[in-house]
Design an enzyme around this catalytic site. Sequence first.
Site, PDB file in Angstrom:
ATOM      1  N   SER A 110       0.818  -1.244   0.037  1.00 33.02           N
ATOM      2  CA  SER A 110      -0.062  -0.007   0.107  1.00 33.02           C
ATOM      3  C   SER A 110       0.797   1.333  -0.001  1.00 33.02           C
ATOM      4  O   SER A 110       1.661   1.371  -0.956  1.00 33.02           O
ATOM      5  CB  SER A 110      -1.119   0.003   1.173  1.00 33.02           C
ATOM      6  OG  SER A 110      -1.948   0.814   1.099  1.00 33.02           O
ATOM      7  N   GLU A 208      -1.817  -2.285  -8.310  1.00 30.54           N
ATOM      8  CA  GLU A 208      -2.986  -2.683  -7.562  1.00 30.54           C
ATOM      9  C   GLU A 208      -3.514  -1.270  -6.899  1.00 30.54           C
ATOM     10  O   GLU A 208      -2.645  -0.310  -6.711  1.00 30.54           O
ATOM     11  CB  GLU A 208      -2.865  -3.984  -6.499  1.00 30.54           C
ATOM     12  CG  GLU A 208      -1.733  -3.238  -5.260  1.00 30.54           C
ATOM     13  CD  GLU A 208      -2.173  -2.652  -4.130  1.00 30.54           C
ATOM     14  OE1 GLU A 208      -3.420  -2.909  -3.822  1.00 30.54           O
ATOM     15  OE2 GLU A 208      -1.565  -1.803  -3.508  1.00 30.54           O
ATOM     16  N   HIS A 277      -4.978  -5.343  -1.797  1.00 31.00           N
ATOM     17  CA  HIS A 277      -5.885  -5.150  -0.505  1.00 31.00           C
ATOM     18  C   HIS A 277      -7.062  -5.963  -0.642  1.00 31.00           C
ATOM     19  O   HIS A 277      -8.168  -5.733  -0.855  1.00 31.00           O
ATOM     20  CB  HIS A 277      -6.763  -3.829  -0.412  1.00 31.00           C
ATOM     21  CG  HIS A 277      -5.536  -2.274  -0.412  1.00 31.00           C
ATOM     22  ND1 HIS A 277      -4.728  -2.287  -1.449  1.00 31.00           N
ATOM     23  CD2 HIS A 277      -5.163  -1.934   0.679  1.00 31.00           C
ATOM     24  CE1 HIS A 277      -4.012  -1.200  -0.813  1.00 31.00           C
ATOM     25  NE2 HIS A 277      -4.228  -0.984   0.484  1.00 31.00           N
TER      26      HIS A 277
END
Length: 306
Positions: A110, A208, A277
């Site tokens: 992330s 992502e 995620h």
Amino acid sequence: MTMKPKRLKKGDTVAVIAPASPPNKENLKRGLKFVEDLGLNYKLGKSLYSEYGYLAGNDEDRLADLHEMFLDDEVKGIICAGGGYGTARIASAIDYDVIKDNPKIFWGYSDITFLHTAIRQQTGLVTFHGPMLASDIGKEEANQTTKDTFQQLFTPADLNYSPELSQIDELVPGSAKGILVGGNLSLLSSSMGTPFEIDTEGKILLIEDINEEPRAVDRMLNQLFMAGKLQESAGIIVGDFNNCVPERELSLTLEEVIDHYIKLAGKPALKGFKMGHCSPHIGVPLGAAASMNTKEKTLFVESGIK
């Protein structure tokens, strides 16, 4: 030159830090129990429980935790508690010689994407894009496959990702080889124009994201495309785009947006990987040699440890 960190063994000590936002305390408590269950001891960063707005302490404190844990000979690996926002704020102040001279496992994803990119491009160290202690492991519904992905830190094992793990779809046919780079799309796009701009040339690019409308995904992919980042890559791996749905009536779908830019780039591309995620979340070493084949719908990534 690529550097692989040393593997962990039972009884080793790992550091737990929060270089971005404050972690959920209850989740982190369960995440630390997981570290113990792995047979590891842990040291906590001094700013781990600090709160400075949306940051886990001020920039100086979070930076100090990062430096301290790389310098600590007792610490054999560093696991990030969570993401959020904040790593780009400290990237230009990091002493990358400290990391280069003290290579060790560094794990997260992330917002941690900015650090993965910066560390790899400044030092050559292989780092790990994988689930974090509070964000993933500490959730009550944490998936066993997500937990098992940490085993790659103990025993060198190549990743052979096939359609048996999740449904994989071909976007652009072909095969490719190159080191695996990338991560969170928002952080990759925010690296543009900085000293840590993502280098994709001849590499397999993983993307992502979470909670971004198709319009926002469009903007970020368009930025990477106009900068040549998509078409310079050897191939593209599309991970999980969790809850990237329209919030307005008039919108393209996420699939339409991704398909548009991936096909414009014209590089071998696959989508459907449980990376990001999502649950399960399969960790991968960034900077390790990789290959992909769209006919067989497979991704191979060499072990990230030595």
